[in-house]
Design an enzyme around this catalytic site. Structure first.
Site: not given
Length: 424
Positions: A262, A277, A349, A352, A391
């Site tokens: 990403r 990130r 987070e 999801s 994560r």
């Protein structure tokens, strides 16, 4: 992708869904565009009927040896055909414009999604686990990893630039162990089929899941035109693209480990230190393909499967129902799992899980044939992180750290670490 026929019949409901997502009303503009397209198609049918009638009349005139009339009719047919050719181009342009506008509109929220503007309006559904009380000041993961000499951001920056990490030794093995543990759990316990998909995809594949055209800046593209996947959701969901399945074979449940890429466009200044990130990270993904009637229950099942990963690792977390203003583009309902990070003293987070309804099914033309009745229906698709491996590594380091900077290996991971009990 939305059904323009449904929008014509349910314009107010469509605009209400967009308003709940803090988007402007679009039903009227879409209907006007669609009416122009339909009018053009009707005009083409009329012109074709005229051309057919004139062609018949030419034969009759030739039979009567009325050359002048035949030539006049031929000229008329030629003019009609030229008008048809232009009309077909205009119809294609209108069809393209309508499709492009529809492709940029997010999914409508489910009726039970909390209405809100941003993450501050999300609703906590449940919590699991109690954050550990330390008798020392807990450190953040990058402090722990760098002190161990096994998490190297400086070398990664030399090799690739900012937002990359180089893991070494036992931390590299721990990352691999986490992925293997998750895959085994999802295949052996939760009944998912493991797949190993390509990491490069075509534009139509990224379009099918809603990543293109709207989010092109968030992706990495090769010089050959292929895209690096931002998540395994993209290739795995597209397994059923352009397929007609049988109801009896549903649901399809897939899990996959992949690297994810990403660009993190728009995230400047956010989480610049550490592994939260990155441009490249590993994730174990869950994907389900099912019927409309079963998708809500499948969503709960998938979320529970992701939660089980954190439970077995002893990581406290909370489950959040995202509000309408915070959901992803393709989702109609999303649960986020937020894991406790003692080094940050915050929940962050880690997964999801989203029900996309038939939104992606329409874009992919993925259908199934019901056991009863005629015709086909679009499948419902769901996807979730089961979970983000990087994560999860962060969470394990911070929650299982010791005063001397070592890391206790959770029981569930020890078989994957050669029996190792502590990283130090």
């Amino acid at each position: 992708m939305h059904d323009i026929k449904w929008i014509r019949d349910n314009g107010a409901a469509f605009d209400k869904g967009l308003a709940d997502r803090n988007k402007p009303a679009m039903a009227e503009a879409l209907i006007v565009l669609d009416e122009a397209r339909r009018a053009q198609l009707t005009r083409l049918q009329e012109l074709q009927a005229q051309a057919n009638a004139s062609a018949k009349a030419i034969g009759a005139a030739m039979g009567r040896k009325d050359t002048a009339e035949a030539e006049r009719l031929k000229a008329s047919v030629a003019a009609i055909k030229a008008e048809i050719q232009k009309g077909e181009a205009d119809a294609r342009d209108l069809e393209t414009e309508l499709t492009e506008v529809l492709a940029g509109i997010p999914n409508l929220p489910a009726a039970d999604v909390p209405v809100g503007r941003d993450e501050s309006d999300n609703v906590e559904v449940r919590r699991w686990g109690t954050p550990r009380e330390f008798d020392f000041a807990p450190k953040q993961h990058f402090e722990l990893g760098e002190a161990l000499g096994q998490m190297d951001f400086e070398t990664a920056t030399k090799i690739s630039g900012a937002r990359f990490v180089l893991l070494k030794g036992q931390l590299a093995r721990l990352e691999r162990a986490l992925a293997q543990f998750m895959l085994d759990l999802h295949t052996d316990t939760h009944g998912y089929t493991e797949v190993s998909p390509p990491f490069l995809v075509k534009s139509e594949t990224a379009y099918g899941t809603g990543n293109l055209p709207k989010f092109a800046e968030d992706l990495f593209r090769t010089e050959t035109g292929l895209w690096l996947i931002p998540t395994a959701e993209v290739p795995v969901t597209n397994i059923v693209r352009d397929e007609i399945l049988t109801e009896a074979e549903l649901p399809h449940r897939y899990t996959a480990w992949t690297p994810c890429f990403r660009s993190e466009a728009g995230s400047a200044g956010r989480d610049t230190r550490g592994m939260i990130r990155l441009h490249q990270f590993a994730k174990v993904e869950l994907v389900s393909i099912t019927t409309p009637e079963a998708s809500e229950a499948e969503h709960e099942r998938m979320t529970a499967a992701a939660e089980e990963v954190l439970k077995r690792l002893g990581l406290p977390f909370r489950t959040i129902a995202l509000c309408t203003g915070d959901m992803g583009f393709a989702s109609k309902k999303t649960y986020d799992l937020e894991v406790w990070l003692p080094g940050q003293n915050a929940y962050r987070e880690i997964s999801s899980c989203s029900n996309c309804g038939d939104f992606q099914g329409r874009r992919m033309n993925a259908r199934y044939r019901p056991a009863e009745g005629k015709g086909t229906r679009f499948v419902h698709t769901l996807n979730g992180s089961g979970v983000a491996v990087g994560r999860c590594l962060v969470a394990v380091l911070e929650n299982w750290q010791n005063a001397d900077g070592s890391i206790t290996v959770p029981d569930a991971l020890r078989p994957y670490m050669g029996g190792l009990e502590r990283i130090g």
